[in-house]
Design a protein around this motif. Structure first.
Motif, PDB file in Angstrom:
ATOM      1  N   ASN A  27       0.807  -1.223   0.000  1.00 25.16           N
ATOM      2  CA  ASN A  27       0.000   0.000   0.000  1.00 25.16           C
ATOM      3  C   ASN A  27       0.842   1.276   0.000  1.00 25.16           C
ATOM      4  O   ASN A  27       0.293   2.376   0.083  1.00 25.16           O
ATOM      5  CB  ASN A  27      -0.940   0.012   1.209  1.00 25.16           C
ATOM      6  N   GLY A  85       2.548   4.119  -1.756  1.00 21.15           N
ATOM      7  CA  GLY A  85       2.378   4.717  -3.079  1.00 21.15           C
ATOM      8  C   GLY A  85       3.684   4.995  -3.773  1.00 21.15           C
ATOM      9  O   GLY A  85       3.850   4.734  -4.978  1.00 21.15           O
ATOM     10  N   HIS A  86       4.647   5.557  -3.049  1.00 22.10           N
ATOM     11  CA  HIS A  86       5.980   5.773  -3.606  1.00 22.10           C
ATOM     12  C   HIS A  86       6.991   5.929  -2.475  1.00 22.10           C
ATOM     13  O   HIS A  86       6.612   6.123  -1.314  1.00 22.10           O
ATOM     14  CB  HIS A  86       6.021   6.981  -4.547  1.00 22.10           C
ATOM     15  N   GLN A 129       4.762   7.596 -13.401  1.00 22.27           N
ATOM     16  CA  GLN A 129       4.026   6.906 -12.343  1.00 22.27           C
ATOM     17  C   GLN A 129       3.219   7.882 -11.484  1.00 22.27           C
ATOM     18  O   GLN A 129       3.539   9.069 -11.383  1.00 22.27           O
ATOM     19  CB  GLN A 129       4.983   6.126 -11.444  1.00 22.27           C
ATOM     20  N   SER A 130       2.210   7.356 -10.853  1.00 20.87           N
ATOM     21  CA  SER A 130       1.411   8.126  -9.895  1.00 20.87           C
ATOM     22  C   SER A 130       2.114   8.128  -8.540  1.00 20.87           C
ATOM     23  O   SER A 130       2.792   7.154  -8.191  1.00 20.87           O
ATOM     24  CB  SER A 130       0.027   7.491  -9.748  1.00 20.87           C
ATOM     25  N   GLY A 181       0.588   7.894  -5.851  1.00 28.52           N
ATOM     26  CA  GLY A 181      -0.237   7.106  -4.957  1.00 28.52           C
ATOM     27  C   GLY A 181      -0.845   7.955  -3.859  1.00 28.52           C
ATOM     28  O   GLY A 181      -0.924   9.183  -3.967  1.00 28.52           O
ATOM     29  N   LYS A 182      -1.259   7.301  -2.801  1.00 27.38           N
ATOM     30  CA  LYS A 182      -1.899   7.988  -1.673  1.00 27.38           C
ATOM     31  C   LYS A 182      -1.049   7.952  -0.409  1.00 27.38           C
ATOM     32  O   LYS A 182      -1.507   8.364   0.658  1.00 27.38           O
ATOM     33  CB  LYS A 182      -3.264   7.352  -1.384  1.00 27.38           C
TER      34      LYS A 182
END
Length: 440
Positions: free
Chosen positions: A327, A329-330, A415-416, A418-419
């Motif tokens: 989970n 994100g980065h 890339q995203s 993330g959250k």
């Protein structure tokens, strides 16, 4: 007193302030990160050409001159106070105070808007060293026919030093100035832990609010690797990038052809705030700090094991945040750009995150501005917070050839973010610190 049985309070980031080679405005910093624009240029701070020094390029804060305008839009009383205090601030302290004022303005916190007894400061720094100019007059007075007489220093040379000289270089002064200027009477601390200082300062501020000892904390760090004494240390003990490189292409974290780090300078702070306190005053929220981890690993000869320390700290931050590896994100890496340093960091990421460590996007913002010393972590933290806000993960500059010895997914700009993210920092001595942050 706080209730020891109460649930930890949530802690959010409501303000960002930076002084870095990309600028001193959040919009300017994000513009550079989102467009892949480097802040590394030819070095003007040191007499590189005349002295033949191996530091031809650096991440310099050329926009920061110490003028009162560098501290943001201030009320006249605060302008007067800062001007008066500048004479006992070295450059690192000036940058720290400016970053704090910019962060408080970004958070919408003004004089009288919060309870001063519930507001505090935690600031990190490198060792603060004098500049040669401080000694010039004393050395001249003790020098005759080109020979310096050490026996004259105590009686003849020392009285040429300004009486307030020491106050400029005490590492607790940045936090002291920030607290005095803003009448913050709550917890106050100063940390000197090299590149891990930023994460450790934010982590301490996070736990201070979480346990109920404050509602608002200014946290961050200030540092330099390019002022004369610090630069000499970096040249002697650091692995500097190939000096034949173009400045903007010199820092190449995780690239197979990386050659070393680029030195820089800067400061950064964030305003941390208890969630309900922030919500009650309508503050914007950049993200929520949910975990912190740290580890020190060294052998009997005090040689640091950065790989093991980082793996331990990542695992501790994930546990503290109750965040599963898949989970994340980065990752905002330490990413120094050195051969062994990047390889050990990549191995730590794979060890701590398992399969997710091979696929989670990893960005290194030192590729934009170099190693800012103690300030690197918080300026990079700000970059990831802005990435969450804007939904774009800055690429790692100059990453062209994957290094099979690293085995991670380096951010390419596609890339995203993330959250959520982890912010990693580590020192050559084996001290590691990691923050876990989720979207606000």
């Amino acid at each position: 007193m706080s209730d020891p049985t109460a649930q930890p309070r949530r802690v959010v980031v409501t303000g960002i302030g930076v002084v870095c080679p990309l600028g001193s405005r959040v919009d300017d910093v994000w513009s550079a990160l989102s467009s892949g624009t480097s802040g590394i240029t030819n070095c003007d701070t040191l007499p590189v050409e005349s002295a033949g020094l191996p530091m031809k390029f650096a991440g310099e804060c050329r926009q920061f001159t110490g003028d009162i305008s560098n501290f943001g839009e201030l009320e006249k009383d605060k302008q007067k106070s800062i001007r008066k205090a500048l004479k006992v601030m070295c450059r690192e302290t000036q940058m720290a105070v400016a970053a704090a004022e910019l962060a408080l303005a970004d958070a919408g916190i003004t004089a009288g808007s919060i309870d001063p007894e519930r507001a505090g400061v935690v600031l990190g720094s490198d060792y603060m060293l004098t500049v040669p100019e401080d000694y010039v007059d004393g050395i001249r007075k003790c020098t005759e026919e080109g020979q310096f007489d050490y026996t004259d220093w105590g009686t003849e040379g020392l009285d040429q030093m300004t009486p307030l000289w020491m106050l400029k270089y005490l590492p607790n002064m940045p936090a002291s100035h920030i607290a005095i200027l803003n009448d913050f009477r709550g917890p106050n601390n100063s940390l000197t832990m090299r590149e891990t200082s930023s994460n450790m300062a934010v982590g301490e501020a996070f736990t201070t609010i979480s346990r109920g000892h404050a509602d608002v904390m200014v946290a961050g760090a200030t540092g330099t690797r390019i002022l004369p004494m610090q630069a000499i240390h970096a040249m002697q003990s650091g692995e500097l990038a190939d000096q034949s490189c173009e400045p903007s292409a010199a820092c190449r974290p995780f690239d197979k052809n990386r050659t070393g780090m680029v030195a820089g300078e800067g400061a950064g702070t964030v305003v941390l705030e208890e969630y309900e306190h922030a919500k009650a005053r309508g503050a914007k929220i950049y993200g929520e700090v949910v975990g912190v981890g740290s580890s020190l690993v060294a052998d009997r000869q005090l040689r640091g094991d950065t790989e093991k320390a980082l793996a331990n700290a990542i695992a501790a931050a994930l546990r503290d945040a109750k965040l599963a590896p898949e989970n994340v994100g980065h990752i905002n890496a330490h990413g120094l750009g050195t051969k062994s340093g990047d390889q050990h960091e990549a191995a730590a990421i794979r060890t701590a995150l398992g399969d997710a460590g091979k696929t989670v996007p990893v960005t290194s913002l030192k590729s934009y501005f170099g190693n800012l010393g103690a300030a690197s972590g918080v300026v990079e933290l700000a970059g990831s917070l802005l990435a969450l806000k804007n939904g774009q993960l800055p690429k790692t500059l100059n990453y062209e050839t994957p290094d099979p010895e690293c085995g991670i997914t380096v951010a390419t700009g596609e890339q995203s973010p993330g959250k959520s993210f982890l912010k990693l920092s580590v020192t050559p001595q084996g001290q590691a610190s990691v923050l876990a942050v989720v979207a606000g």
